[in-house]
Design an enzyme around this catalytic site. Structure first.
Site, PDB file in Angstrom:
ATOM      1  N   ASP A   1       0.942  -1.302  -0.417  1.00 26.99           N
ATOM      2  CA  ASP A   1      -0.525  -0.299   0.144  1.00 26.99           C
ATOM      3  C   ASP A   1       0.881   1.023   0.555  1.00 26.99           C
ATOM      4  OD1 ASP A   1      -1.430   2.240   0.413  1.00 26.99           O
ATOM      5  OD2 ASP A   1      -2.725   1.326   2.463  1.00 26.99           O
TER       6      ASP A   1
ATOM      7  N   ASN B   1       2.188   4.724 -10.296  1.00 33.06           N
ATOM      8  CA  ASN B   1       1.008   5.216 -11.722  1.00 33.06           C
ATOM      9  C   ASN B   1      -0.406   5.004  -9.929  1.00 33.06           C
ATOM     10  OD1 ASN B   1      -0.630   3.908 -13.913  1.00 33.06           O
ATOM     11  ND2 ASN B   1      -1.263   2.477 -12.113  1.00 33.06           N
TER      12      ASN B   1
ATOM     13  N   TYR C   1      -9.228  14.681  -6.098  1.00 29.16           N
ATOM     14  CA  TYR C   1      -8.147  14.268  -6.613  1.00 29.16           C
ATOM     15  C   TYR C   1      -7.165  15.292  -7.375  1.00 29.16           C
ATOM     16  CZ  TYR C   1      -7.192  11.273 -10.842  1.00 29.16           C
ATOM     17  OH  TYR C   1      -6.614  10.560 -11.759  1.00 29.16           O
TER      18      TYR C   1
HETATM   19  N1  LIG Z   1      -9.212   6.219 -16.390  1.00 28.79           N
HETATM   20  C1  LIG Z   1      -8.220   6.974 -16.958  1.00 28.79           C
HETATM   21  O1  LIG Z   1      -8.592   8.189 -17.557  1.00 28.79           O
HETATM   22  C2  LIG Z   1      -7.324   8.378 -15.939  1.00 28.79           C
HETATM   23  C3  LIG Z   1      -6.713   9.499 -16.603  1.00 28.79           C
HETATM   24  C4  LIG Z   1      -6.192  10.449 -15.712  1.00 28.79           C
HETATM   25  C5  LIG Z   1      -5.577   9.329 -15.047  1.00 28.79           C
HETATM   26  N2  LIG Z   1      -5.596   8.443 -14.258  1.00 28.79           N
HETATM   27  C6  LIG Z   1      -4.215   8.040 -13.019  1.00 28.79           C
HETATM   28  O2  LIG Z   1      -3.637   7.200 -13.474  1.00 28.79           O
HETATM   29  C7  LIG Z   1      -3.315   6.065 -12.591  1.00 28.79           C
HETATM   30  C8  LIG Z   1      -4.104   4.400 -13.309  1.00 28.79           C
HETATM   31  O3  LIG Z   1      -5.551   4.513 -13.382  1.00 28.79           O
HETATM   32  P1  LIG Z   1      -6.461   3.442 -14.202  1.00 28.79           P
HETATM   33  O4  LIG Z   1      -7.401   3.779 -14.168  1.00 28.79           O
HETATM   34  O5  LIG Z   1      -5.197   1.879 -14.129  1.00 28.79           O
HETATM   35  O6  LIG Z   1      -7.237   2.936 -12.223  1.00 28.79           O
HETATM   36  P2  LIG Z   1      -7.690   1.830 -12.060  1.00 28.79           P
HETATM   37  O7  LIG Z   1      -8.579   2.100 -10.754  1.00 28.79           O
HETATM   38  O8  LIG Z   1      -8.031   0.871 -12.818  1.00 28.79           O
HETATM   39  O9  LIG Z   1      -6.282   0.881 -11.468  1.00 28.79           O
HETATM   40  C9  LIG Z   1      -5.623   1.337  -9.985  1.00 28.79           C
HETATM   41  C10 LIG Z   1      -4.448   0.072 -10.001  1.00 28.79           C
HETATM   42  O10 LIG Z   1      -3.641   0.787  -8.673  1.00 28.79           O
HETATM   43  C11 LIG Z   1      -3.935   0.068  -7.197  1.00 28.79           C
HETATM   44  N3  LIG Z   1      -4.150   0.957  -5.694  1.00 28.79           N
HETATM   45  C12 LIG Z   1      -5.072   1.478  -5.582  1.00 28.79           C
HETATM   46  N4  LIG Z   1      -4.394   1.678  -4.402  1.00 28.79           N
HETATM   47  C13 LIG Z   1      -3.003   1.954  -3.923  1.00 28.79           C
HETATM   48  C14 LIG Z   1      -1.946   1.689  -2.651  1.00 28.79           C
HETATM   49  N5  LIG Z   1      -3.172   2.740  -2.154  1.00 28.79           N
HETATM   50  N6  LIG Z   1      -1.299   1.105  -3.226  1.00 28.79           N
HETATM   51  C15 LIG Z   1      -0.783   0.471  -3.858  1.00 28.79           C
HETATM   52  N7  LIG Z   1      -1.404  -0.094  -4.847  1.00 28.79           N
HETATM   53  C16 LIG Z   1      -3.121   1.085  -5.074  1.00 28.79           C
HETATM   54  C17 LIG Z   1      -5.458  -0.351  -7.256  1.00 28.79           C
HETATM   55  O11 LIG Z   1      -4.838  -1.798  -7.002  1.00 28.79           O
HETATM   56  C18 LIG Z   1      -5.045   0.023  -9.189  1.00 28.79           C
HETATM   57  O12 LIG Z   1      -4.509  -2.044  -9.528  1.00 28.79           O
HETATM   58  C19 LIG Z   1      -4.038   6.970 -11.460  1.00 28.79           C
HETATM   59  O13 LIG Z   1      -2.936   7.501 -11.536  1.00 28.79           O
HETATM   60  C20 LIG Z   1      -5.301   7.633 -11.886  1.00 28.79           C
HETATM   61  O14 LIG Z   1      -5.403   9.296 -11.391  1.00 28.79           O
HETATM   62  C21 LIG Z   1      -6.267   7.519 -14.822  1.00 28.79           C
END
Ligand SMILES: NC(=O)c1ccc[n+]([C@@H]2O[C@H](COP(=O)([O-])OP(=O)(O)OC[C@H]3O[C@@H](n4cnc5c(N)ncnc54)[C@H](O)[C@@H]3O)[C@@H](O)[C@H]2O)c1
Length: 246
Positions: free
Chosen positions: A58, A85, A149
């Site tokens: 975490d 990420n 956020y």
């Molecule tokens: N999907 C989008 O449109 C989007 C847009 C802009 C930015 N982002 C950013 O990209 C990154 C990935 O997003 P995503 O859409 O793949 O999200 P997602 O929710 O599909 O995946 C996130 C992953 O992070 C893990 N996670 C969550 N909390 C955690 C913690 N405390 N420690 C370790 N792991 C943890 C989750 O288990 C999951 O595997 C994030 O930082 C998100 O803010 C996503």
């Protein structure tokens, strides 16, 4: 020849999993530092056990982050690339948000990134080579319902710019990738009507793919990107340009 090692936090699904797969294709050994044990182990099965391993972590917890780096030392892993990420959302207008929802988002997105950067910086100062890529979001510029956020992601940008200065003389770059609307469980779990509104607001009228992000990360993680540091790389179909008419 021993493979170079990359850590990808939150690498079990969505953007993180695609980033991990991209780095494996570029011959990195990838450590998936993940809170979700089941998904983390499945990701390693998919990526191949010779190419990757799962470490429960975490990122918001200092003890977990210290344990991850200890685990790497015990396994004689090198470290060349860190991709922060892992990220979460708790979206609501500020008048509906609780202080717990604010704290949780800031702890995972900002404090987690900072903790990981601190431990990696200690390694990179010694080895005099490193690449840090922090995943922020186009939302750092502002989004309705995302005061927590947006603040956390703007914080990641400030942290990255300062760290880029601190690590420049150690041959270590620090960059930010700011994705726009990307098709992942985080976005496809939103109500259909909200997804439609978000797509409508895109200059390109479509969501991006996880590969759009992993390609940028793979480049920034490469040796060839050594003269690029402290920058924000928007991968957002033009959404960050600003207002549009028509
Ligand atoms: N999907 C989008 O449109 C989007 C847009 C802009 C930015 N982002 C950013 O990209 C990154 C990935 O997003 P995503 O859409 O793949 O999200 P997602 O929710 O599909 O995946 C996130 C992953 O992070 C893990 N996670 C969550 N909390 C955690 C913690 N405390 N420690 C370790 N792991 C943890 C989750 O288990 C999951 O595997 C994030 O930082 C998100 O803010 C996503």
């Amino acid at each position: 020849m021993k493979k170079k090692t990359a850590i990808v936090t939150g690498g079990a699904q969505g953007i993180g999993k695609a980033i991990a797969a991209g780095l494996v294709r570029n011959n990195f050994y990838v450590i998936i530092a993940e809170i979700n044990e089941e998904a983390g182990k499945t990701a390693v099965e998919d990526l191949g056990e010779n190419n990757s391993r799962f470490v429960a972590c975490d990122v918001a917890k200092e003890q977990d982050v210290l344990h991850l780096f200890e685990n790497m030392r015990e396994n004689n892993d090198s470290l060349e690339v860190l991709v922060n990420n892992a990220g979460i959302i708790r979206d609501r207008p500020i008048w509906k948000l609780t202080v717990e929802e604010f704290d949780l988002v800031v702890q995972v997105n900002l404090r987690g990134t900072w903790l990981m950067c601190r431990e990696a910086a200690k390694v990179f100062r010694e080895t005099k080579y490193g690449r840090i890529i922090n995943i922020a979001s186009r939302a750092w510029l502002g989004n309705f319902g995302q005061t927590n956020y947006s603040a956390s992601k703007a914080g990641v940008i400030g942290l990255s710019r300062s760290l880029a200065l601190e690590l420049a003389k150690y041959n270590t770059t620090v960059n930010v990738v700011a994705p726009g609307l990307i098709e992942t469980p985080l976005t496809t779990n939103l109500p259909q009507s909200v997804q439609q509104q978000l797509i409508e607001a895109q200059p390109t009228k479509k969501m991006g793919s996880v590969e759009d992000i992993s390609a940028m990360v793979a480049f920034l993680a490469s040796k060839e990107a050594g003269f690029i540091t402290g920058q924000i790389h928007h991968v957002d179909g033009g959404k960050s340009i600003g207002a549009r008419v028509g």
